[in-house]
Design a protein around this motif. Structure first.
Motif, PDB file in Angstrom:
ATOM      1  N   THR A 248      -8.923  32.367  32.729  1.00  0.00           N
ATOM      2  CA  THR A 248      -7.995  31.342  32.077  1.00  0.00           C
ATOM      3  C   THR A 248      -6.504  31.911  32.307  1.00  0.00           C
ATOM      4  N   VAL A 249      -6.377  33.208  32.506  1.00  0.00           N
ATOM      5  CA  VAL A 249      -5.084  33.856  32.605  1.00  0.00           C
ATOM      6  C   VAL A 249      -4.282  33.381  33.908  1.00  0.00           C
ATOM      7  N   PRO A 250      -4.942  33.264  34.969  1.00  0.00           N
ATOM      8  CA  PRO A 250      -4.116  32.522  36.318  1.00  0.00           C
ATOM      9  C   PRO A 250      -3.884  31.185  35.720  1.00  0.00           C
ATOM     10  N   GLN A 251      -4.650  30.571  34.947  1.00  0.00           N
ATOM     11  CA  GLN A 251      -4.393  29.081  34.932  1.00  0.00           C
ATOM     12  C   GLN A 251      -3.196  28.947  33.966  1.00  0.00           C
ATOM     13  N   ALA A 252      -2.954  29.953  33.001  1.00  0.00           N
ATOM     14  CA  ALA A 252      -1.772  29.721  32.060  1.00  0.00           C
ATOM     15  C   ALA A 252      -0.394  30.089  32.935  1.00  0.00           C
ATOM     16  N   GLU A 253      -0.778  30.964  33.988  1.00  0.00           N
ATOM     17  CA  GLU A 253       0.364  31.403  34.514  1.00  0.00           C
ATOM     18  C   GLU A 253       0.815  30.119  35.450  1.00  0.00           C
ATOM     19  N   TYR A 254      -0.197  29.527  36.089  1.00  0.00           N
ATOM     20  CA  TYR A 254       0.192  28.286  36.980  1.00  0.00           C
ATOM     21  C   TYR A 254       1.008  27.197  36.163  1.00  0.00           C
ATOM     22  N   LEU A 255       0.426  27.011  34.695  1.00  0.00           N
ATOM     23  CA  LEU A 255       1.043  26.173  33.978  1.00  0.00           C
ATOM     24  C   LEU A 255       2.552  26.657  33.461  1.00  0.00           C
ATOM     25  N   GLY A 256       2.873  27.963  33.682  1.00  0.00           N
ATOM     26  CA  GLY A 256       4.096  28.586  33.306  1.00  0.00           C
ATOM     27  C   GLY A 256       4.185  28.924  31.570  1.00  0.00           C
ATOM     28  N   LEU A 257       3.063  28.852  31.209  1.00  0.00           N
ATOM     29  CA  LEU A 257       2.910  29.263  29.721  1.00  0.00           C
ATOM     30  C   LEU A 257       2.604  30.579  29.533  1.00  0.00           C
ATOM     31  N   THR A 258       2.933  31.155  28.195  1.00  0.00           N
ATOM     32  CA  THR A 258       2.734  32.560  27.944  1.00  0.00           C
ATOM     33  C   THR A 258       1.275  32.705  27.078  1.00  0.00           C
ATOM     34  N   ILE A 259       0.448  33.674  27.301  1.00  0.00           N
ATOM     35  CA  ILE A 259      -0.580  33.810  26.408  1.00  0.00           C
ATOM     36  C   ILE A 259      -0.216  34.870  25.451  1.00  0.00           C
ATOM     37  N   PRO A 260      -0.184  34.355  24.128  1.00  0.00           N
ATOM     38  CA  PRO A 260       0.048  35.086  23.132  1.00  0.00           C
ATOM     39  C   PRO A 260      -0.451  36.501  22.702  1.00  0.00           C
ATOM     40  N   ASP A 261      -0.558  37.383  23.764  1.00  0.00           N
ATOM     41  CA  ASP A 261      -1.406  38.551  23.588  1.00  0.00           C
ATOM     42  C   ASP A 261      -0.515  39.756  24.218  1.00  0.00           C
ATOM     43  N   ALA A 262       0.085  40.669  23.532  1.00  0.00           N
ATOM     44  CA  ALA A 262       0.966  41.532  23.888  1.00  0.00           C
ATOM     45  C   ALA A 262       0.218  42.814  24.824  1.00  0.00           C
ATOM     46  N   ASP A 263      -1.022  42.549  24.405  1.00  0.00           N
ATOM     47  CA  ASP A 263      -1.978  43.629  25.104  1.00  0.00           C
ATOM     48  C   ASP A 263      -2.584  43.293  26.349  1.00  0.00           C
ATOM     49  N   LEU A 264      -2.271  42.133  26.678  1.00  0.00           N
ATOM     50  CA  LEU A 264      -3.015  41.487  27.797  1.00  0.00           C
ATOM     51  C   LEU A 264      -2.370  41.909  29.351  1.00  0.00           C
ATOM     52  N   ARG A 265      -3.122  42.923  29.973  1.00  0.00           N
ATOM     53  CA  ARG A 265      -2.567  43.338  31.318  1.00  0.00           C
ATOM     54  C   ARG A 265      -3.710  43.256  32.391  1.00  0.00           C
ATOM     55  N   TRP A 266      -3.375  43.280  33.582  1.00  0.00           N
ATOM     56  CA  TRP A 266      -4.629  43.439  34.812  1.00  0.00           C
ATOM     57  C   TRP A 266      -4.860  44.932  34.662  1.00  0.00           C
ATOM     58  N   ASN A 267      -6.152  44.840  34.749  1.00  0.00           N
ATOM     59  CA  ASN A 267      -6.672  46.447  34.870  1.00  0.00           C
ATOM     60  C   ASN A 267      -7.337  46.391  36.452  1.00  0.00           C
ATOM     61  N   GLU A 268      -6.714  47.148  37.155  1.00  0.00           N
ATOM     62  CA  GLU A 268      -7.049  47.093  38.554  1.00  0.00           C
ATOM     63  C   GLU A 268      -8.453  47.749  38.738  1.00  0.00           C
ATOM     64  N   ALA A 269      -8.785  48.846  38.022  1.00  0.00           N
ATOM     65  CA  ALA A 269     -10.012  49.596  38.146  1.00  0.00           C
ATOM     66  C   ALA A 269     -11.099  48.899  37.615  1.00  0.00           C
ATOM     67  N   LYS A 270     -11.045  47.985  36.705  1.00  0.00           N
ATOM     68  CA  LYS A 270     -12.257  47.178  36.194  1.00  0.00           C
ATOM     69  C   LYS A 270     -12.249  45.732  37.022  1.00  0.00           C
ATOM     70  N   GLY A 271     -11.071  45.536  37.600  1.00  0.00           N
ATOM     71  CA  GLY A 271     -11.070  44.202  38.521  1.00  0.00           C
ATOM     72  C   GLY A 271     -10.855  42.926  37.346  1.00  0.00           C
ATOM     73  N   GLY A 272     -10.403  43.241  35.997  1.00  0.00           N
ATOM     74  CA  GLY A 272     -10.105  42.362  35.121  1.00  0.00           C
ATOM     75  C   GLY A 272      -9.262  42.566  34.316  1.00  0.00           C
ATOM     76  N   TYR A 273      -9.162  41.488  33.256  1.00  0.00           N
ATOM     77  CA  TYR A 273      -7.906  41.959  32.314  1.00  0.00           C
ATOM     78  C   TYR A 273      -8.293  42.780  31.312  1.00  0.00           C
ATOM     79  N   ASP A 274      -7.239  43.476  30.615  1.00  0.00           N
ATOM     80  CA  ASP A 274      -7.441  43.945  29.236  1.00  0.00           C
ATOM     81  C   ASP A 274      -6.908  43.195  28.214  1.00  0.00           C
TER      82      ASP A 274
END
Lengths: 332, 261
Positions: A248-274
């Motif tokens: 869902t995160v890339p879809q929100a980015e595509y829409l130009g909308l901000t997901i309301p989660d300050a802790d959201l970030r890409w975690n390269e090691a696990k290949g997913g978002y925290d």
């Protein structure tokens, strides 16, 4: 989806050696990936768990008509109105389908309604949130149906034949629903600043309740372990939630909308978002009946049932009359 | 031989436009009323059937109002016509804007309308205006199914329990004075009929009477005597209810002028 925290009555998952021969044969069939069909022997716990899960799923489809139905009469264009009508009709159809699947386990639709109306059976927590703007209809399609698909895709491989087959059909329609939701928001974010603000507001309100749809972490739950052993459930709640966020995160980015989660970030090691932890106190309050719309949603369903009693009685009475009239003719 | 240009030749465009509005507005307003039931119907099968019927009607609205905009030639789309006219410009029958009431009243309203709608659309399949004939061809199939369903329900509820019988008779008596408007000829109707565009409303009365009388007899309901009939919808003089329907239906378009959705 829409099944959350389904109990199994199991104190713990038995090993094959602890099972009597009948139960062991049943478990071995499941382990071999065979489907269980309605007339076949099954452990009572398996039957009850499926009834709980399928009826909860069906109730969610039915109650889910209400928040979306709230905007049919106010849909912004004739085309959007027609699409929303078709979607809500699909959902009522899913409910019908699922009630029929549950009936194969020896419970009637009326009994399931009774359990819903008395509060004994649950429906998904998500439908206790209000639809306050047209953007919410977009958010429900995109996020709520998106989360539902995450849960329902693995259910297509569920060990119980009728449920598995119902899910195959339902999944096809759900992906159309998700696209229509995304399309509503796509149009709004490309529109006026007021429309974009509505879209962001909808995401702010629906994001966390959508993550809660998967239920709390169930890694330590005996019910989940038993459901997995029976192949009713295939993935843990956290696995599905992670998958949903990653999608869902890339879809929100595509829409130009901000997901309301300050802790959201890409975690390269696990290949997913925290991402942050949903407010589980809120979740349990909603489950306990204290969400913004619990009283209205359940009240509307009870009222529809009570107000419709004369209608259903009349159809039964007419059918009996017609059968009586047909009898002497048949005897001739 | 039917001609696609019937409207460009002999017939007054304005009369055709008004007629198309009436067809579109009937479908739009009744579709709106049925949508109000969503999630509240007395059985799941009814929820599905109502959404299905409403969907058909909204689809027909798009076709009728789309053609209306084309014939008018001022660049108004079906959506413009649905969302940017006030009540006095609406041409729907008063029957379609009657509040839902109990489920019996909704079923009775549907039956009285469907019987007329089916006959009207069947006649329109032979319209000299081929675009009207094409819409009627599609819509009459849907209306035939709507009628089959509402007729069947009227019979089963009329001849069900004492309570259902009482409710259906009350619904019939209450709605009957709104049925006469379907068959009243307006000035422009004669012109449309002469050009073969649309039937005279009054010409549908006998067929409707027969269809309705037969179903009501089977439903053990008493057909009311034709008395005073309310009218005005086709000329834009509506009941108080339409204003509230439009306030809801047009809310977003009015609140966010110029936005696209």
């Amino acid at each position: 989806m829409y099944a959350q925290m389904v109990k199994t009555d199991a104190p713990r998952v038995k090993s094959l050696d602890e099972m009597d021969p009948q139960e062991r044969a049943f478990q071995e069939r499941i382990d071999a990936g065979q489907k269980i069909e309605p007339k076949e022997w099954m452990p009572e716990g398996y039957r009850k768990t499926l009834i709980r899960q399928i009826s909860q799923h069906a109730h969610s489809e039915i109650v889910g008509q209400l928040p979306e139905g709230n905007w049919i009469t106010r849909a912004p264009t004739l085309e959007r109105k027609a699409i929303l009508l078709a979607k809500v009709q699909d959902e009522a159809g899913h409910g019908l389908y699922l009630y029929c699947a549950a009936e194969t386990l020896g419970i009637s639709r009326d009994e399931m309604y009774e359990q819903l109306h008395s509060g004994k059976a649950k429906y998904s927590s998500i439908f206790n949130y209000p639809t306050l703007s047209w953007a919410d209809i977009g958010a429900i399609g995109w996020l709520v149906d998106g989360a539902a698909i995450m849960n329902q895709v693995p259910l297509q491989r569920c060990s119980y034949g009728p449920y598995s087959r119902a899910m195959i059909r339902i999944c096809k329609e759900e992906s159309f629903h998700q696209r229509q939701g995304f399309d509503i928001l796509m149009k709004m974010v490309k529109g006026t600043s007021a429309q974009k603000a509505l879209a962001q507001d909808a995401l702010n309100r629906w994001w966390w309740p959508s993550l809660m749809m998967f239920g709390p972490s169930d890694d330590a739950s005996v019910h989940s372990a038993q459901s997995m052993a029976w192949k009713i459930k295939q993935n843990s709640n956290d696995e599905l939630r992670q998958k949903f966020v990653d999608q869902t995160v890339p879809q929100a980015e595509y829409l130009g909308l901000t997901i309301p989660d300050a802790d959201l970030r890409w975690n390269e090691a696990k290949g997913g978002y925290d991402f942050g932890e949903p407010d589980w106190n809120e979740f349990f309050e909603v489950i306990a009946g204290n969400g913004p719309c619990n009283a209205e949603r359940l009240g509307a369903r009870r009222q529809a049932w009570e107000d419709g009693a004369w209608f259903r009685d009349a159809l039964t009475a007419h059918a009996e009359k017609a059968a009586r009239r047909a009898q002497p003719v048949a005897a001739e | 031989m039917a001609s696609a240009t019937a409207t460009e030749a002999a017939v007054d465009r304005a009369a055709v436009f008004e007629f198309l509005l009436s067809m579109g507005d009937n479908a739009l307003i009744l579709g709106h009323r049925l949508s109000e039931w969503c999630g509240h119907a007395p059985a799941l099968e009814e929820d599905i059937a109502l959404a299905n019927t409403a969907l058909d009607l909204i689809g027909q609205t798009q076709l009728w109002l789309g053609l209306a905009g084309e014939i008018e030639g001022k660049g108004r789309s079906a959506d413009d016509l649905a969302h940017h006219r006030d009540a006095l410009e609406f041409r729907n029958l008063l029957l379609t804007e009657r509040p839902n009431g109990d489920y019996g009243k909704t079923v009775m309203r549907q039956f009285l309308f469907d019987a007329w709608h089916y006959l009207c659309l069947t006649a329109l399949r032979d319209s000299s205006e081929t675009r009207i004939a094409a819409i009627a061809e599609k819509a009459s199939k849907e209306a035939s199914y709507h009628l089959e369903r509402s007729r069947d329900l009227v019979i089963r509820l009329g001849d069900g329990t004492a309570e259902s019988h009482t409710r259906m008779q009350a619904a019939l008596d209450d709605l009957w004075p709104y049925t006469g408007e379907m068959f009243m000829n307006e000035a422009s109707d004669a012109e449309l009929a002469a050009a073969g565009v649309a039937p005279q409303p009054a010409s549908l009365k006998n067929g409707w009477d027969a269809l309705v009388a037969e179903a009501l007899a089977e439903a053990t309901l008493k057909k009311p005597v034709d008395g005073y009939m309310h009218k005005g919808g086709k000329r834009g003089v509506h009941t108080e209810h339409l204003g509230y329907v439009l306030a809801e239906l047009q809310f977003l378009q009015r609140a966010y002028p110029g936005a696209t959705w």
